[in-house]
Design an enzyme around this catalytic site. Structure first.
Site, PDB file in Angstrom:
ATOM      1  N   ASP A  12       0.851  -1.193   0.000  1.00  0.00           N
ATOM      2  CA  ASP A  12       0.000   0.000   0.000  1.00  0.00           C
ATOM      3  C   ASP A  12       0.886   1.242   0.000  1.00  0.00           C
ATOM      4  OD1 ASP A  12      -3.224   0.491   0.990  1.00  0.00           O
ATOM      5  OD2 ASP A  12      -1.836   2.192   1.074  1.00  0.00           O
ATOM      6  N   ILE A  13       0.506   2.234  -0.790  1.00  0.00           N
ATOM      7  CA  ILE A  13       1.293   3.458  -0.933  1.00  0.00           C
ATOM      8  C   ILE A  13       1.248   4.309   0.338  1.00  0.00           C
ATOM      9  CG2 ILE A  13      -0.485   5.015  -1.865  1.00  0.00           C
ATOM     10  CD1 ILE A  13       1.550   5.728  -4.086  1.00  0.00           C
ATOM     11  N   ASN A  38     -13.062  -3.201   2.223  1.00  0.00           N
ATOM     12  CA  ASN A  38     -14.029  -2.138   2.469  1.00  0.00           C
ATOM     13  C   ASN A  38     -15.005  -2.063   1.304  1.00  0.00           C
ATOM     14  OD1 ASN A  38     -12.866  -1.143   4.930  1.00  0.00           O
ATOM     15  ND2 ASN A  38     -11.244  -0.198   3.715  1.00  0.00           N
ATOM     16  N   GLY A  88     -15.259   3.582   3.929  1.00  0.00           N
ATOM     17  CA  GLY A  88     -14.068   4.306   3.470  1.00  0.00           C
ATOM     18  C   GLY A  88     -13.449   3.746   2.209  1.00  0.00           C
ATOM     19  N   GLN A  89     -14.228   2.974   1.429  1.00  0.00           N
ATOM     20  CA  GLN A  89     -13.654   2.471   0.174  1.00  0.00           C
ATOM     21  C   GLN A  89     -13.292   3.650  -0.720  1.00  0.00           C
ATOM     22  OE1 GLN A  89     -16.186  -0.071  -2.250  1.00  0.00           O
ATOM     23  NE2 GLN A  89     -14.458  -0.717  -3.549  1.00  0.00           N
ATOM     24  N   SER A  90     -12.038   3.665  -1.172  1.00  0.00           N
ATOM     25  CA  SER A  90     -11.576   4.782  -2.002  1.00  0.00           C
ATOM     26  C   SER A  90     -11.144   4.335  -3.393  1.00  0.00           C
ATOM     27  CB  SER A  90     -10.419   5.522  -1.311  1.00  0.00           C
ATOM     28  OG  SER A  90      -9.326   4.648  -1.111  1.00  0.00           O
ATOM     29  N   HIS A 146     -10.264  -5.249  -3.318  1.00  0.00           N
ATOM     30  CA  HIS A 146      -8.919  -5.461  -2.772  1.00  0.00           C
ATOM     31  C   HIS A 146      -9.037  -5.874  -1.313  1.00  0.00           C
ATOM     32  CE1 HIS A 146      -9.966  -1.189  -2.434  1.00  0.00           C
ATOM     33  NE2 HIS A 146      -9.334  -1.184  -1.270  1.00  0.00           N
TER      34      HIS A 146
HETATM   35  P1  AMP Z   1      -9.719   1.428   0.374  1.00  0.00           P
HETATM   36  O1  AMP Z   1      -9.740   2.742   1.100  1.00  0.00           O
HETATM   37  O2  AMP Z   1     -10.146   0.252   1.181  1.00  0.00           O
HETATM   38  O3  AMP Z   1     -10.454   1.532  -0.958  1.00  0.00           O
HETATM   39  O4  AMP Z   1      -8.193   1.127   0.061  1.00  0.00           O
HETATM   40  C1  AMP Z   1      -7.515   1.673  -1.027  1.00  0.00           C
HETATM   41  C2  AMP Z   1      -6.060   1.644  -0.691  1.00  0.00           C
HETATM   42  O5  AMP Z   1      -5.309   1.836  -1.870  1.00  0.00           O
HETATM   43  C3  AMP Z   1      -5.606   2.713   0.297  1.00  0.00           C
HETATM   44  O6  AMP Z   1      -5.070   2.101   1.467  1.00  0.00           O
HETATM   45  C4  AMP Z   1      -4.564   3.504  -0.482  1.00  0.00           C
HETATM   46  O7  AMP Z   1      -3.494   3.939   0.322  1.00  0.00           O
HETATM   47  C5  AMP Z   1      -4.136   2.496  -1.519  1.00  0.00           C
HETATM   48  N1  AMP Z   1      -3.578   3.058  -2.737  1.00  0.00           N
HETATM   49  C6  AMP Z   1      -4.065   4.082  -3.473  1.00  0.00           C
HETATM   50  N2  AMP Z   1      -3.299   4.294  -4.558  1.00  0.00           N
HETATM   51  C7  AMP Z   1      -2.298   3.364  -4.510  1.00  0.00           C
HETATM   52  C8  AMP Z   1      -1.178   3.064  -5.339  1.00  0.00           C
HETATM   53  N3  AMP Z   1      -0.926   3.758  -6.467  1.00  0.00           N
HETATM   54  N4  AMP Z   1      -0.356   2.062  -4.976  1.00  0.00           N
HETATM   55  C9  AMP Z   1      -0.577   1.372  -3.829  1.00  0.00           C
HETATM   56  N5  AMP Z   1      -1.640   1.597  -3.014  1.00  0.00           N
HETATM   57  C10 AMP Z   1      -2.475   2.583  -3.333  1.00  0.00           C
END
Ligand code: AMP
Length: 115
Positions: free
Chosen positions: A31-32, A88, A94-96, A101
């Site tokens: 994760d970034i 999520n 908080g799904q972003s 995943h």
């Molecule tokens: P969620 O909030 O459950 O949808 O998780 C999305 C995750 O993706 C978050 O923890 C972000 O930090 C991660 N994320 C977003 N962009 C990247 C990326 N380019 N490489 C790795 N992780 C990422």
């Protein structure tokens, strides 16, 4: 593949990622914005929006994600101490990123309930 999906772009190699495991069905990368000493995302290569979109045809991809999560946990030495496996769905969780995943989180004590 969904053209405007960040994780599909990572699967396609168009956006770099710190990959720790790859098979024909899944990709696992760090994760970034890590929330624990170990924070790896396991994704199916197939574009599935979230757990709510899983269908009967997705069983092998889902099994591959769990198999990969176990392998990541073993490789990162989390299997004996413990780890959390989280997905999520939707705004309140908080799904972003709208590509299914699984977060593999470990290397510290995990609070419960999550925030
Ligand atoms: P969620 O909030 O459950 O949808 O998780 C999305 C995750 O993706 C978050 O923890 C972000 O930090 C991660 N994320 C977003 N962009 C990247 C990326 N380019 N490489 C790795 N992780 C990422």
């Amino acid at each position: 593949m969904s053209e405007d999906c960040l994780f599909c772009q990572i699967v396609a190699g168009k956006i770099p990622a710190d990959t720790v495991l790859e098979t024909d069905r899944i990709l696992a990368f760090r994760d970034i914005n890590p929330q624990a000493p170990v924070h790896v995302l396991v994704i199916p290569k197939k574009h599935i929006v979230s757990a709510m979109e899983l269908g009967d045809a997705d069983g092998e991809d889902l099994a591959a994600c769990f198999e990969a999560a176990r392998e990541v946990a073993r490789n990162e030495r989390l299997d004996s101490g413990g780890f959390r496996l989280v997905t999520n769905h939707g705004a309140e969780a908080g799904q972003s990123v709208f590509h299914l995943h699984f977060h593999v989180l470990g290397g510290r004590a995990m609070g419960w309930p999550p925030g």
